[in-house]
Design a protein around this motif. Structure first.
Motif, PDB file in Angstrom:
ATOM      1  N   ASP A 533       8.370   3.702  12.921  1.00  0.00           N
ATOM      2  CA  ASP A 533       7.267   4.540  13.401  1.00  0.00           C
ATOM      3  C   ASP A 533       7.686   5.994  13.545  1.00  0.00           C
ATOM      4  N   ASP A 535       7.925   9.927  12.744  1.00  0.00           N
ATOM      5  CA  ASP A 535       6.958  10.895  12.239  1.00  0.00           C
ATOM      6  C   ASP A 535       7.635  12.114  11.622  1.00  0.00           C
ATOM      7  N   ARG A 695      -0.617  10.303  10.050  1.00  0.00           N
ATOM      8  CA  ARG A 695      -1.199   9.415  11.062  1.00  0.00           C
ATOM      9  C   ARG A 695      -2.725   9.300  10.917  1.00  0.00           C
TER      10      ARG A 695
END
Length: 723
Positions: A533, A535, A695
């Motif tokens: 996860d 970013d 996202r």
């Protein structure tokens, strides 16, 4: 002495007489430089007339330690020649020997720049070389620490009879002792001191097998008690061991155990100076004095009488306020000064940063200084910044998120006048780097005699904003994120050479100032890589040894990083990290397999591309500015796109095709440090916006007050365009 040497001495004497009596200047290096042009072997001829000599080198503490050793020898009645002013290159040493010869000196005590040891040590052939420590310093001049180690080792190999008195707590010094034939005299602090360790270390890898070192305790930087869990190499047995270190109101006291003989001899020493670095300097001076044959019983008296050279550690009284001046020229030295300020509960402080030739033009190192530790001070009131790169300091301190925001000043008079509302018992602590320090001391000397607390007209100062939104910008609604943006910093324990922590700080703060929730995770050597996860990922730059260790570490987890990149993940790769993403790069004559994630190849060149530069890029409206320092020549594959076009000819990926860096999906690869993000907020915001789009949030980022960042950017752009 042959006729050529006598003519060289005459030429140096004439130059010194003219400088002092006609131009009314200090002799400095010029007489030595002129004499060496007449006779390049002059240092050897003059040193041959000495009974014995000692040479002192290392990154920090040379001038202090040299002065203490010279005083200790002179206390025994011997005549000493010494370059006390710190002119430590070949010409400065020649000048000192020239001027000192008139008093028929018996002993030479010579401070020597690390890179000049290979030229000076074979000619002087001293009884001992004192090696204090090795920290990164002026990377654009010295190169990586590996190079400095090689130079010192080469110098010692030319004089195998020279004793090596060295700081064994520093694995970089111990590594030199491990590879040279010279007999070693290791010294160190043989117990934990409980002091605050530094956030960044210059190397904690084994000199033999390159595995990460295990530490029983760390004093600061990479100094401490270490051992390699892989091959067993570690800190050697100490010949001189410091124990029972105590910090009192008036300085340090400690014991030095002389363990060279079968019977242990303990000497108690005390000094009025704060800072563990002074304990190391004093211990090294004490060990060297004994090696040189001085009486240990005289040393405490020498220590009591010693005054640091050139205003270092000096307290001035200006308008009834104490002002303490100190020199710091690299991250470790600056951290020691900040620790000293914390010890004294500092409330007023001023920092000066220059980028002249003697300082090094690369100022990225200030992001490796742990200014954040000042946030623990309960009564921090004022912080001032000055020097040619004052705006870089202002940005650095803005991102440190301290209770007092930095104010840019032209001189110390400005700072003192702006402290007029503060109680006079509050000391102003001043720390300046190499070329900024003498003007600071000179100004304080003038102000001590004549200071006008009132000032007319506008103050020549600018306060850095604390990251607020632009006044014209509407407040955005909080972002609906199911979990915070996750920033992953890969291997900061190894790849930390160019202030890459500043890139993390820029990403983190610019998210927080916009109410974008953010978490920062570190992946250290030996830890599992989890990018599920992630970013934004940062892969920084490091020395050859550290970069090779990371290459081995990442090779087994390549697919995780490759999948992240293929999925469009935002990744910032700097210098060595940028090279590592390609198919291969060179380390010396060896071709190292890269990760093969990007289509680029890096080969080695005999020269380095070094200097401030600027790049036109599609990422942001303003040119991207930064500093490059690399021997690698990177060529992109036909399918790859450069980050931008260099505005300075002969810079960038390879100095030939005009391209700099790479832009590949969400990957920004670049040779620019400085670090790149704080002075280029447009690049930071591009990475944040890219991560949000991935996202599924195509939002426009709220503008921030970037006054400080733009000021630092414009200074760097002006410098780059002068090339």
């Amino acid at each position: 002495m042959n006729s050529r040497a006598r003519i060289a001495c005459w030429a140096g004497d004439v130059a010194h007489w003219g400088l002092v009596n006609v131009l009314r200047r200090n002799g400095g290096n010029i007489p030595g430089a002129l004499a060496l042009r007449v006779d390049p072997a002059l240092i050897g001829s003059l040193a041959a007339g000495l009974d014995r000599s000692v040479m002192i080198t290392g990154t920090n503490g040379k001038t202090t330690t040299t002065g203490l050793i010279a005083d200790a020898i002179a206390a025994g009645g011997e005549r000493v020649v010494c370059n006390r002013a710190g002119n430590n290159m070949e010409s400065g040493i020649a000048a000192a020997l020239l001027q000192g010869r008139r008093e028929s000196p018996q002993v030479g005590c010579l401070e020597c720049d690390e890179l000049y040891t290979v030229r000076v040590l074979p000619r002087v052939r001293p009884r001992a070389l004192v090696l204090l420590n090795l920290f990164r310093d002026q990377l654009d001049r010295y190169g990586e620490i590996d190079h400095t180690q090689d130079v010192i080792a080469q110098a010692l190999a030319t004089s195998p009879e020279t004793l090596l008195v060295y700081n064994a707590d520093d694995p970089l010094c111990a590594a030199i002792a491990d590879r040279v034939p010279n007999r070693g005299v290791p010294l160190g602090v043989d117990e934990p001191t409980g002091l605050e360790a530094d956030r960044v270390s210059d190397s904690r890898f084994c000199a033999r097998c390159n595995a990460p070192l295990d530490y029983a305790y760390v004093h600061y930087g990479q100094l401490g008690s270490y051992r390699c869990p892989s091959c067993g190499w570690g800190r050697p047995q100490l010949a001189f061991a410091v124990r029972n270190v105590e910090l009192g109101r008036d300085g340090y006291s400690f014991d030095v155990e002389d363990r060279r003989a079968d019977a242990l001899v303990t000497h108690h020493l005390s000094c009025r100076y704060n800072g563990l670095y002074m304990v190391y300097n004093i211990a090294a001076a004490f060990a060297a004095a004994l090696v040189m044959g001085t009486d240990a019983q005289r040393f405490q008296g020498v220590l009591d009488a010693y005054r640091p050279a050139s205003g270092r550690g000096r307290t001035f009284s200006v308008g009834g306020r104490d002002v303490m001046s100190n020199l710091a020229k690299n991250p470790t030295g600056f951290d020691r000064m900040l620790q000293e300020i914390k010890t004294e509960n500092g409330q007023l402080m001023a920092f000066f940063l220059n980028d002249k030739d003697a300082d090094g033009h690369d100022v990225s190192w200030i992001w490796d200084v742990d200014f954040e530790r000042l946030g623990d001070l309960p009564d921090l009131e004022r912080i001032f910044v000055g020097g040619t790169r004052a705006h870089d300091l202002a940005v650095r301190l803005k991102y440190a998120d301290l209770p007092a925001q930095p104010v840019v000043i032209q001189n110390l008079g400005d700072a003192l006048r702006q402290c007029a509302d503060q109680p006079l018992e509050r000391t102003l602590h001043v720390v300046a780097n190499y070329t900024a320090f003498p003007p600071v001391v000179a100004e304080l000397g003038r102000l001590e005699k004549n200071f006008a607390p009132a000032t007319s007209g506008a103050q020549a100062s600018v306060q850095a904003s604390a990251g607020t939104r632009s006044d014209a910008a509407p407040l955005p609604a909080p972002l609906a994120l199911d979990h915070p943006l996750r920033i992953v910093h890969l291997y900061p324990d190894a790849l930390n050479l160019y202030g890459d922590g500043g890139n993390i700080a820029s990403l983190q703060k610019r998210c927080a100032w916009r109410d974008i929730p953010v978490d920062v995770d570190q992946v250290l050597m030996g830890q599992e890589l989890d990018l599920f996860d992630a970013d934004v990922v940062l892969l920084g730059g490091g020395s050859d040894r550290d970069q090779l260790a990371v290459a081995h570490e990442l090779r087994g987890q390549r697919e995780k990083l490759a999948s992240y990149v293929a999925d469009g993940g935002a990744l910032l790769a700097i210098c060595g990290g940028y090279q590592l993403l390609g198919t291969s790069y060179q380390m010396g004559d060896e071709n190292i397999e890269g990760l093969g994630i990007l289509d680029l190849v890096t080969t080695a060149a005999s020269t380095r591309l070094i200097g401030n530069m600027a790049v036109n890029s599609s990422l942001c409206a303003e040119p991207i500015v930064g500093f490059e320092n690399h021997a690698g020549r990177t060529v992109l594959g036909a399918s790859e796109t450069p980050l931008g076009v260099s505005l300075v000819p002969g810079t960038g990926n390879n100095g030939e095709d005009g391209g700099e860096g790479i832009l590949h999906k969400g990957v920004v690869g670049t040779y620019l440090h400085g670090p790149i993000l704080p002075k280029n907020p447009g690049v930071t915001d591009w990475l944040i916006a890219h991560a949000l789009r991935r996202r599924g949030l195509a939002v426009e980022l709220a503008p921030l007050d970037d006054t400080a960042e733009k000021a630092a950017h414009n200074v760097a752009l002006k410098i780059a365009r002068r090339k």
